[in-house]
Design a protein around this motif. Structure first.
Motif, mmCIF file in Angstrom:
data_model
loop_
_atom_site.group_PDB
_atom_site.id
_atom_site.type_symbol
_atom_site.label_atom_id
_atom_site.label_comp_id
_atom_site.label_asym_id
_atom_site.label_seq_id
_atom_site.Cartn_x
_atom_site.Cartn_y
_atom_site.Cartn_z
ATOM 1 N N LYS A 102 -0.158 90.538 12.686
ATOM 2 C CA LYS A 102 -0.399 89.750 13.899
ATOM 3 C C LYS A 102 -0.383 90.634 15.150
ATOM 4 C CE LYS A 102 1.484 85.336 12.215
ATOM 5 N NZ LYS A 102 2.564 84.327 12.405
ATOM 6 N N LEU A 103 0.436 91.685 15.127
ATOM 7 C CA LEU A 103 0.527 92.585 16.267
ATOM 8 C C LEU A 103 -0.553 93.662 16.248
ATOM 9 C CD1 LEU A 103 4.400 93.075 16.485
ATOM 10 C CD2 LEU A 103 2.953 91.632 17.928
ATOM 11 N N GLU A 104 -1.364 93.655 15.203
ATOM 12 C CA GLU A 104 -2.494 94.579 15.079
ATOM 13 C C GLU A 104 -2.030 96.035 15.079
ATOM 14 O OE1 GLU A 104 -5.288 93.542 18.144
ATOM 15 O OE2 GLU A 104 -5.531 91.481 17.415
ATOM 16 N N VAL A 105 -0.907 96.285 14.404
ATOM 17 C CA VAL A 105 -0.410 97.648 14.231
ATOM 18 C C VAL A 105 -0.313 97.942 12.735
ATOM 19 C CG1 VAL A 105 0.852 97.678 16.398
ATOM 20 C CG2 VAL A 105 2.019 96.904 14.339
ATOM 21 N N ARG A 106 -0.511 99.206 12.382
ATOM 22 C CA ARG A 106 -0.510 99.577 10.966
ATOM 23 C C ARG A 106 0.698 100.409 10.577
ATOM 24 N NH1 ARG A 106 -6.260 102.390 10.656
ATOM 25 N NH2 ARG A 106 -5.463 103.115 12.676
ATOM 26 N N GLU A 142 10.183 92.076 3.807
ATOM 27 C CA GLU A 142 8.885 92.727 3.630
ATOM 28 C C GLU A 142 7.739 91.785 3.997
ATOM 29 O OE1 GLU A 142 8.816 94.022 -0.387
ATOM 30 O OE2 GLU A 142 10.305 95.601 -0.097
ATOM 31 N N LEU A 143 7.866 90.521 3.591
ATOM 32 C CA LEU A 143 6.825 89.549 3.899
ATOM 33 C C LEU A 143 6.701 89.323 5.408
ATOM 34 C CD1 LEU A 143 7.440 86.906 1.074
ATOM 35 C CD2 LEU A 143 5.460 88.424 1.306
ATOM 36 N N HIS A 144 7.833 89.098 6.077
ATOM 37 C CA HIS A 144 7.814 88.870 7.524
ATOM 38 C C HIS A 144 7.353 90.124 8.267
ATOM 39 C CE1 HIS A 144 9.381 84.850 7.518
ATOM 40 N NE2 HIS A 144 10.540 85.192 6.953
ATOM 41 N N ARG A 145 7.783 91.266 7.774
ATOM 42 C CA ARG A 145 7.380 92.531 8.399
ATOM 43 C C ARG A 145 5.865 92.722 8.301
ATOM 44 N NH1 ARG A 145 9.985 98.485 7.074
ATOM 45 N NH2 ARG A 145 8.186 99.760 7.690
ATOM 46 N N GLY A 146 5.315 92.482 7.116
ATOM 47 C CA GLY A 146 3.873 92.642 6.922
ATOM 48 C C GLY A 146 3.072 91.670 7.756
ATOM 49 N N ARG A 147 3.498 90.413 7.769
ATOM 50 C CA ARG A 147 2.780 89.411 8.558
ATOM 51 C C ARG A 147 2.889 89.704 10.049
ATOM 52 N NH1 ARG A 147 5.392 84.380 5.164
ATOM 53 N NH2 ARG A 147 4.024 84.494 3.318
ATOM 54 N N VAL A 156 10.514 92.258 13.152
ATOM 55 C CA VAL A 156 9.799 93.402 13.732
ATOM 56 C C VAL A 156 10.618 94.064 14.836
ATOM 57 C CG1 VAL A 156 7.535 92.478 13.129
ATOM 58 C CG2 VAL A 156 8.465 92.039 15.419
ATOM 59 N N ASP A 157 11.421 93.294 15.555
ATOM 60 C CA ASP A 157 12.291 93.907 16.551
ATOM 61 C C ASP A 157 13.252 94.896 15.895
ATOM 62 O OD1 ASP A 157 11.230 92.697 18.776
ATOM 63 O OD2 ASP A 157 12.749 91.128 18.916
ATOM 64 N N ARG A 158 13.832 94.503 14.777
ATOM 65 C CA ARG A 158 14.789 95.369 14.103
ATOM 66 C C ARG A 158 14.105 96.568 13.445
ATOM 67 N NH1 ARG A 158 16.800 90.521 14.754
ATOM 68 N NH2 ARG A 158 19.067 90.182 14.856
ATOM 69 N N ALA A 197 -0.910 91.808 29.451
ATOM 70 C CA ALA A 197 -1.218 90.446 29.011
ATOM 71 C C ALA A 197 -1.595 90.422 27.531
ATOM 72 C CB ALA A 197 -2.356 89.872 29.845
ATOM 73 N N HIS A 198 -2.326 91.454 27.092
ATOM 74 C CA HIS A 198 -2.715 91.527 25.680
ATOM 75 C C HIS A 198 -1.489 91.688 24.797
ATOM 76 C CE1 HIS A 198 -5.056 92.362 22.127
ATOM 77 N NE2 HIS A 198 -4.518 93.559 22.003
ATOM 78 N N ARG A 199 -0.572 92.554 25.193
ATOM 79 C CA ARG A 199 0.654 92.720 24.409
ATOM 80 C C ARG A 199 1.438 91.419 24.348
ATOM 81 N NH1 ARG A 199 0.945 97.829 27.165
ATOM 82 N NH2 ARG A 199 2.308 96.875 28.723
ATOM 83 N N GLY A 200 1.524 90.726 25.488
ATOM 84 C CA GLY A 200 2.238 89.458 25.501
ATOM 85 C C GLY A 200 1.604 88.431 24.581
ATOM 86 N N ALA A 201 0.258 88.404 24.554
ATOM 87 C CA ALA A 201 -0.444 87.463 23.677
ATOM 88 C C ALA A 201 -0.197 87.794 22.211
ATOM 89 C CB ALA A 201 -1.940 87.489 23.977
ATOM 90 N N LEU A 202 -0.150 89.075 21.880
ATOM 91 C CA LEU A 202 0.129 89.474 20.503
ATOM 92 C C LEU A 202 1.537 89.048 20.088
ATOM 93 C CD1 LEU A 202 -1.375 93.095 20.366
ATOM 94 C CD2 LEU A 202 -2.371 91.003 19.426
ATOM 95 N N LEU A 203 2.504 89.321 20.955
ATOM 96 C CA LEU A 203 3.884 88.957 20.629
ATOM 97 C C LEU A 203 4.059 87.446 20.501
ATOM 98 C CD1 LEU A 203 5.704 91.499 22.951
ATOM 99 C CD2 LEU A 203 5.853 91.444 20.456
ATOM 100 N N ALA A 204 3.276 86.690 21.264
ATOM 101 C CA ALA A 204 3.370 85.231 21.209
ATOM 102 C C ALA A 204 2.884 84.674 19.876
ATOM 103 C CB ALA A 204 2.578 84.615 22.358
ATOM 104 N N ARG A 205 2.144 85.468 19.114
ATOM 105 C CA ARG A 205 1.669 85.019 17.806
ATOM 106 C C ARG A 205 2.799 84.929 16.775
ATOM 107 N NH1 ARG A 205 -3.475 89.031 16.612
ATOM 108 N NH2 ARG A 205 -4.863 88.368 18.303
ATOM 109 N N LEU A 206 3.876 85.668 17.012
ATOM 110 C CA LEU A 206 4.929 85.783 16.003
ATOM 111 C C LEU A 206 5.781 84.524 15.919
ATOM 112 C CD1 LEU A 206 6.251 89.387 16.801
ATOM 113 C CD2 LEU A 206 4.496 88.736 15.130
ATOM 114 N N THR A 207 6.190 84.195 14.692
ATOM 115 C CA THR A 207 7.212 83.170 14.528
ATOM 116 C C THR A 207 8.554 83.776 14.936
ATOM 117 O OG1 THR A 207 7.779 83.811 12.265
ATOM 118 C CG2 THR A 207 5.952 82.233 12.543
ATOM 119 N N PRO A 208 9.547 82.948 15.220
ATOM 120 C CA PRO A 208 10.859 83.505 15.582
ATOM 121 C C PRO A 208 11.401 84.485 14.538
ATOM 122 C CG PRO A 208 10.796 81.178 16.101
ATOM 123 C CD PRO A 208 9.520 81.476 15.358
#
Length: 209
Positions: free
Chosen positions: A184-188, A175-180, A151-153, A134-145
């Motif tokens: 949002k996914l709380e990964v470094r 780079e901007l979308h990747r960083g944001r 991030v998928d690519r 559920a936590h992973r799903g909530a993180l992914l839901a934060r992303l814009t399309p």
């Protein structure tokens, strides 16, 4: 019944229920008992945590029917089935249908307590896995399309240059979308991103501007 995991006991024999309650409570477990399966089903839903000890032969719904109903309703409590000597074939069917164990009456108290501990540990593990999912799903839901596309690519090992060409945007925008997205996914790191996407079973393909 939201005060933590407990052991649910379903048995129409008053003496058996009293014996089980005394044994389980003496071992520190929270216990709720019922004389009929339908009463248990009325009180317990997907929110219930812990494990279930059920007799196999009862008036109304029997143990096998109770087990089937639990599966239909998505109630994933680990089940320990109590059986009489003549109930072993039915108990084997219960085991094949997913019961954790069947224990013949009269039961050995220490064996039963050991199986209850095993069942509660299994329920805790399943609960933690569901919470993490559920936590992973909530993180992914934060992303814009678009962030999701990027991030998928990246998670599939594509470089910024390849992602930019694939999506028809500049590398700077990637780079901007990747960083944001990673924030949002709380990964470094990309390795952490890959693990999150793999654990979520996420594959690319979202579209958006």
């Amino acid at each position: 019944m939201s005060d933590g995991p407990r052991v649910y006991v379903v048995d129409d024999d008053d003496a058996v229920r009293r014996s089980l309650r005394l044994l389980l409570e003496s071992a520190g477990h929270l216990v709720t008992d019922y004389s009929r399966a339908d009463a248990f089903l009325d009180a317990c839903g997907e929110h219930c945590r812990g494990c279930l000890i059920s007799d196999i032969h009862m008036p109304g719904l029997n143990g096998l029917e109770l087990q089937s109903t639990l599966e239909e309703r998505g109630i994933g409590l680990p089940l320990i089935m109590l059986t009489g000597h003549g109930d072993v074939p039915a108990a084997v069917r219960s085991l094949k249908a997913g019961a954790l164990d069947f224990i013949e009456k009269p039961f050995d108290p220490q064996h039963l307590l050991a199986q209850v501990a095993r069942a509660l540990a299994l329920d805790a593990s399943r609960h933690a896995a569901r919470a993490e999912e559920a936590h992973r799903g909530a993180l992914l839901a934060r992303l814009t399309p678009r962030e999701r596309e990027v991030v998928d690519r990246v998670g599939r090992g594509h470089s910024n240059k390849v992602v930019a060409a694939d999506l028809g945007i500049s590398e700077r925008t990637v780079e901007l979308h990747r960083g944001r997205g990673m924030k949002k996914l709380e990964v470094r790191t990309v390795a952490e991103l890959v693990r999150l996407l793999d654990d979520a079973g996420a594959t690319g393909g979202a579209t958006g501007a």
